[in-house]
Design an enzyme around this catalytic site. Sequence first.
Site, PDB file in Angstrom:
ATOM      1  N   LYS A  13       0.829  -1.216   0.000  1.00  0.00           N
ATOM      2  CA  LYS A  13       0.000   0.000   0.000  1.00  0.00           C
ATOM      3  C   LYS A  13       0.865   1.269   0.000  1.00  0.00           C
ATOM      4  O   LYS A  13       0.619   2.188  -0.773  1.00  0.00           O
ATOM      5  CB  LYS A  13      -0.932   0.035   1.224  1.00  0.00           C
ATOM      6  CG  LYS A  13      -1.908  -1.129   1.291  1.00  0.00           C
ATOM      7  CD  LYS A  13      -2.908  -0.964   2.443  1.00  0.00           C
ATOM      8  CE  LYS A  13      -2.284  -0.963   3.824  1.00  0.00           C
ATOM      9  NZ  LYS A  13      -1.651  -2.253   4.213  1.00  0.00           N
ATOM     10  N   ARG A  89      -9.315   0.590   9.244  1.00  0.00           N
ATOM     11  CA  ARG A  89      -8.877  -0.771   9.549  1.00  0.00           C
ATOM     12  C   ARG A  89      -9.956  -1.547  10.287  1.00  0.00           C
ATOM     13  O   ARG A  89      -9.763  -2.744  10.556  1.00  0.00           O
ATOM     14  CB  ARG A  89      -7.620  -0.733  10.414  1.00  0.00           C
ATOM     15  CG  ARG A  89      -6.312  -0.786   9.616  1.00  0.00           C
ATOM     16  CD  ARG A  89      -5.185  -0.737  10.593  1.00  0.00           C
ATOM     17  NE  ARG A  89      -3.945  -1.296  10.183  1.00  0.00           N
ATOM     18  CZ  ARG A  89      -2.965  -0.620   9.568  1.00  0.00           C
ATOM     19  NH1 ARG A  89      -3.155   0.610   9.187  1.00  0.00           N
ATOM     20  NH2 ARG A  89      -1.824  -1.211   9.323  1.00  0.00           N
ATOM     21  N   ARG A 128      11.629  -5.008   4.696  1.00  0.00           N
ATOM     22  CA  ARG A 128      11.240  -3.624   4.393  1.00  0.00           C
ATOM     23  C   ARG A 128      12.079  -2.617   5.185  1.00  0.00           C
ATOM     24  O   ARG A 128      12.386  -2.828   6.349  1.00  0.00           O
ATOM     25  CB  ARG A 128       9.765  -3.444   4.764  1.00  0.00           C
ATOM     26  CG  ARG A 128       9.277  -2.003   4.670  1.00  0.00           C
ATOM     27  CD  ARG A 128       7.791  -1.925   4.583  1.00  0.00           C
ATOM     28  NE  ARG A 128       7.109  -2.268   5.817  1.00  0.00           N
ATOM     29  CZ  ARG A 128       5.785  -2.325   5.918  1.00  0.00           C
ATOM     30  NH1 ARG A 128       5.026  -2.098   4.867  1.00  0.00           N
ATOM     31  NH2 ARG A 128       5.223  -2.637   7.066  1.00  0.00           N
ATOM     32  N   ARG A 159      11.370  -0.232  10.628  1.00  0.00           N
ATOM     33  CA  ARG A 159      10.316   0.100  11.589  1.00  0.00           C
ATOM     34  C   ARG A 159      10.361  -0.848  12.789  1.00  0.00           C
ATOM     35  O   ARG A 159      10.605  -2.041  12.630  1.00  0.00           O
ATOM     36  CB  ARG A 159       8.944  -0.009  10.903  1.00  0.00           C
ATOM     37  CG  ARG A 159       8.630   1.177  10.030  1.00  0.00           C
ATOM     38  CD  ARG A 159       7.395   0.969   9.186  1.00  0.00           C
ATOM     39  NE  ARG A 159       6.263   0.347   9.886  1.00  0.00           N
ATOM     40  CZ  ARG A 159       5.074   0.165   9.346  1.00  0.00           C
ATOM     41  NH1 ARG A 159       4.837   0.569   8.108  1.00  0.00           N
ATOM     42  NH2 ARG A 159       4.101  -0.399  10.017  1.00  0.00           N
ATOM     43  N   ARG A 170       0.360  -8.454  13.819  1.00  0.00           N
ATOM     44  CA  ARG A 170      -0.324  -7.506  12.926  1.00  0.00           C
ATOM     45  C   ARG A 170      -1.187  -8.254  11.907  1.00  0.00           C
ATOM     46  O   ARG A 170      -2.280  -7.806  11.558  1.00  0.00           O
ATOM     47  CB  ARG A 170       0.702  -6.619  12.222  1.00  0.00           C
ATOM     48  CG  ARG A 170       1.319  -5.614  13.197  1.00  0.00           C
ATOM     49  CD  ARG A 170       2.584  -4.995  12.665  1.00  0.00           C
ATOM     50  NE  ARG A 170       2.366  -4.244  11.453  1.00  0.00           N
ATOM     51  CZ  ARG A 170       3.318  -3.963  10.567  1.00  0.00           C
ATOM     52  NH1 ARG A 170       4.558  -4.393  10.769  1.00  0.00           N
ATOM     53  NH2 ARG A 170       3.035  -3.268   9.506  1.00  0.00           N
TER      54      ARG A 170
HETATM   55  P1  AMP Z   1       0.861   0.925   8.973  1.00  0.00           P
HETATM   56  O1  AMP Z   1       1.967   1.880   8.751  1.00  0.00           O
HETATM   57  O2  AMP Z   1      -0.366   1.285   8.200  1.00  0.00           O
HETATM   58  O3  AMP Z   1       1.275  -0.518   8.793  1.00  0.00           O
HETATM   59  O4  AMP Z   1       0.448   1.057  10.525  1.00  0.00           O
HETATM   60  C1  AMP Z   1       1.374   0.741  11.555  1.00  0.00           C
HETATM   61  C2  AMP Z   1       0.640   0.569  12.875  1.00  0.00           C
HETATM   62  O5  AMP Z   1      -0.030   1.793  13.235  1.00  0.00           O
HETATM   63  C3  AMP Z   1      -0.457  -0.481  12.883  1.00  0.00           C
HETATM   64  O6  AMP Z   1       0.047  -1.787  13.113  1.00  0.00           O
HETATM   65  C4  AMP Z   1      -1.352   0.013  14.012  1.00  0.00           C
HETATM   66  O7  AMP Z   1      -0.780  -0.270  15.284  1.00  0.00           O
HETATM   67  C5  AMP Z   1      -1.287   1.525  13.820  1.00  0.00           C
HETATM   68  N1  AMP Z   1      -2.355   1.995  12.880  1.00  0.00           N
HETATM   69  C6  AMP Z   1      -2.170   2.545  11.646  1.00  0.00           C
HETATM   70  N2  AMP Z   1      -3.348   2.859  11.079  1.00  0.00           N
HETATM   71  C7  AMP Z   1      -4.302   2.472  11.966  1.00  0.00           C
HETATM   72  C8  AMP Z   1      -5.717   2.493  11.950  1.00  0.00           C
HETATM   73  N3  AMP Z   1      -6.415   2.958  10.889  1.00  0.00           N
HETATM   74  N4  AMP Z   1      -6.378   2.009  13.045  1.00  0.00           N
HETATM   75  C9  AMP Z   1      -5.708   1.536  14.112  1.00  0.00           C
HETATM   76  N5  AMP Z   1      -4.372   1.461  14.181  1.00  0.00           N
HETATM   77  C10 AMP Z   1      -3.666   1.925  13.121  1.00  0.00           C
END
Ligand code: AMP
Length: 215
Positions: A13, A89, A128, A159, A170
């Site tokens: 994404k 999400r 990554r 990360r 996750r």
């Molecule tokens: P991402 O960068 O989108 O993979 O997000 C990294 C982490 O941020 C996720 O594993 C969640 O802990 C948190 N996070 C990101 N977006 C959301 C969301 N829409 N709702 C809840 N937690 C989120």
Amino acid sequence: MNIMLLGAPGAGKGTQAARIVEEFGLVHLSTGDILRKAVADGTPLGVEAKRHMDAGGLVPDEVVIGLVQERITQPDALEKGVLFDGFPRTIPQAEALGAALAESGLKLDAVISIEVDPEAIVARITARRQCRGCGRIFNVATDGDLTVCTECGGEVYQRDDDTEATVRKRLDAYEAQTSKLIPYYAEHGTLHTVDGNQSPADVYTAIAGILRTVG
Ligand code: AMP
């Protein structure tokens, strides 16, 4: 236009979002990026979010919804349209987004689900790397183990939540909650599916083809 990318962690994404916003001139709204910035800045929101992120869980809906409501009502978002990446999400987040967009007289023009074989995901995510400066995503397997961003010269890092143990949690959160959005948007929106097992360039070609018919 307002577009959403759906997909498991590691589906691509973020990589696709960077290309899409460049060509289509949308505002990139990544809740993960917003939360990581809050963590790096050490704000109270960041301290709260970090607990959930490090555990591989989701940050509470009300926190994330508040961030998104604030961002989508800013003038650049209203003028250019938004690309949603990593939000929503959960079903309550999707419902809140629908209501917030409707309040501004807007709607989602396309929801694009990037589908990847689950076995490929852990390998992809542990390889990554990301730039702290511009957010660009790299992969050790294809780009080498970079320490400096080729785009902006920023620091390239792994990360905290991209370790194998956290990735598995996750993925559990994705299965339990986020995967429910696919049938939700099949019913409530315009759902398009793209094969995310292809090269990033081929995935982008498929997505851009869809967006040209929408925009
Ligand atoms: P991402 O960068 O989108 O993979 O997000 C990294 C982490 O941020 C996720 O594993 C969640 O802990 C948190 N996070 C990101 N977006 C959301 C969301 N829409 N709702 C809840 N937690 C989120």
